[in-house]
Design a protein around this motif. Structure first.
Motif, PDB file in Angstrom:
ATOM      1  N   ALA A  86       5.218 -64.133 -28.496  1.00  0.00           N
ATOM      2  CA  ALA A  86       4.975 -64.372 -29.908  1.00  0.00           C
ATOM      3  C   ALA A  86       4.398 -65.817 -30.114  1.00  0.00           C
ATOM      4  O   ALA A  86       3.565 -66.241 -30.664  1.00  0.00           O
ATOM      5  CB  ALA A  86       6.107 -64.101 -30.650  1.00  0.00           C
ATOM      6  N   LEU A  87       5.443 -66.844 -29.330  1.00  0.00           N
ATOM      7  CA  LEU A  87       5.052 -68.032 -28.990  1.00  0.00           C
ATOM      8  C   LEU A  87       3.615 -68.405 -28.340  1.00  0.00           C
ATOM      9  O   LEU A  87       2.901 -69.257 -28.831  1.00  0.00           O
ATOM     10  CB  LEU A  87       6.104 -68.828 -28.297  1.00  0.00           C
ATOM     11  N   ILE A  88       3.123 -67.731 -27.492  1.00  0.00           N
ATOM     12  CA  ILE A  88       1.819 -67.920 -26.975  1.00  0.00           C
ATOM     13  C   ILE A  88       0.923 -67.418 -27.815  1.00  0.00           C
ATOM     14  O   ILE A  88       0.030 -68.317 -27.990  1.00  0.00           O
ATOM     15  CB  ILE A  88       1.906 -67.107 -25.619  1.00  0.00           C
ATOM     16  N   ALA A  89       1.236 -66.437 -28.723  1.00  0.00           N
ATOM     17  CA  ALA A  89       0.109 -66.114 -29.613  1.00  0.00           C
ATOM     18  C   ALA A  89       0.059 -67.120 -30.839  1.00  0.00           C
ATOM     19  O   ALA A  89      -1.229 -67.595 -31.387  1.00  0.00           O
ATOM     20  CB  ALA A  89       0.510 -64.764 -30.231  1.00  0.00           C
ATOM     21  N   ALA A  90       1.196 -67.711 -31.160  1.00  0.00           N
ATOM     22  CA  ALA A  90       1.217 -68.745 -31.931  1.00  0.00           C
ATOM     23  C   ALA A  90       0.522 -69.872 -31.698  1.00  0.00           C
ATOM     24  O   ALA A  90      -0.250 -70.562 -32.344  1.00  0.00           O
ATOM     25  CB  ALA A  90       2.703 -69.047 -32.607  1.00  0.00           C
TER      26      ALA A  90
END
Length: 285
Positions: A86-90
């Motif tokens: 989720a952090l990488i996608a953000a």
């Protein structure tokens, strides 16, 4: 009588004793006191602003799960960031918005700076005032106004609404930097190029653009930093599936501050600092 004549004989004839008013010593003492007070006040302000950031960076390298507890040096939380999808996608959304908004805002901001600095046209003062409004008005006001604009015209919120909004406020910052560089430029260089047979486009490409390039690059780096770090405006105009990194970090904080938040905050701080330093160095060239 003898003492008076003896003291007068020691002084050369016609020489006056210099007079030092007592106010001078008081002014020196007051200036020294004010200097010390201002120095300690500046130190206190810097500590108040940067000491929490330094503490955050230090504890991002702690191996403990609890924030504020030091359990030895460790890069565990930086490694866990790589596994957070989720952090990488953000981060990918933030990078996409930052890159495209920087490119568009740099072109439009440079053109706006050239128009305002070199040409006189009807409505120039109004255009100049409107261009710098995003720098003056609070972020919350711009966030609400852009959200109402998208709602009025039934524009669905997505990463493209974030992009349009970031371009809107980045143009002003790019225009300020490029215009400052353009004001220092010697206009006789372009006139010399025209005397040598260069047309307007050739003179701009060969003379004006290379001189403005440090200002353009520094303005682009500033726009990239502002876009990558923006939270307030992005929070209002972001739609489903378009969560940026600052918004993601905010959602993580709502469930409790973890060392992982410290690690991502440290990385964002380091990246922003590097870009700002490069921008300042380019402006001094």
């Amino acid at each position: 009588m003898t003492t008076t004549s003896a003291s007068s004989s020691l002084k050369p004839s016609g020489q006056r004793v210099p007079y030092h008013p007592p106010t001078r010593s008081r002014d020196r003492a007051r200036a020294a006191f004010n200097s010390r007070i201002l120095t300690w006040l500046a130190i206190g302000i810097f500590l108040f602003l940067y000491l929490p950031i330094i503490v955050l960076v230090i504890y991002s390298f702690s191996g403990a799960r609890n924030v504020g507890v030091w359990a030895g040096f460790s890069t565990r939380w930086y490694a866990e960031l790589l596994g957070d999808r989720a952090l990488i996608a953000a981060f990918r959304v933030s990078l996409w918005v930052a890159v495209w908004s920087t490119l568009i805002a740099t072109v439009l901001g440079t053109l706006a700076a050239l128009a305002l600095e070199r040409y006189r046209f009807f409505g120039r003062l109004t255009f100049d005032t409107a261009l710098y409004l995003p720098i003056i008005i609070p972020d919350i006001v711009m966030a609400l106004s852009t959200l109402l604009f998208f709602v009025t015209f039934a524009v669905p919120l997505s990463r493209y609404t974030i992009l349009v909004t970031h371009v809107a406020f980045n143009i002003a910052f790019v225009a300020v930097v490029v215009r400052a560089r353009l004001a220092e430029m010697d206009s006789s260089l372009e006139e010399a190029a025209a005397d040598l047979g260069a047309n307007a486009w050739t003179a701009f490409r060969r003379v004006t653009l290379p001189i403005l390039m440090p200002g353009i690059v520094s303005g682009a780096l500033l726009a990239f930093t502002l876009s990558l770090d923006d939270f307030v405006i992005t929070f209002f105009v972001a739609g489903p599936g378009s969560t940026t990194l600052p918004v993601r970090v905010y959602s993580m904080i709502k469930f409790g501050v973890t060392p992982e938040v410290n690690a991502i905050s440290t990385l964002m701080l380091a990246g922003s600092t590097v870009l700002v330093v490069i921008s300042l160095l380019l402006q001094r060239r």
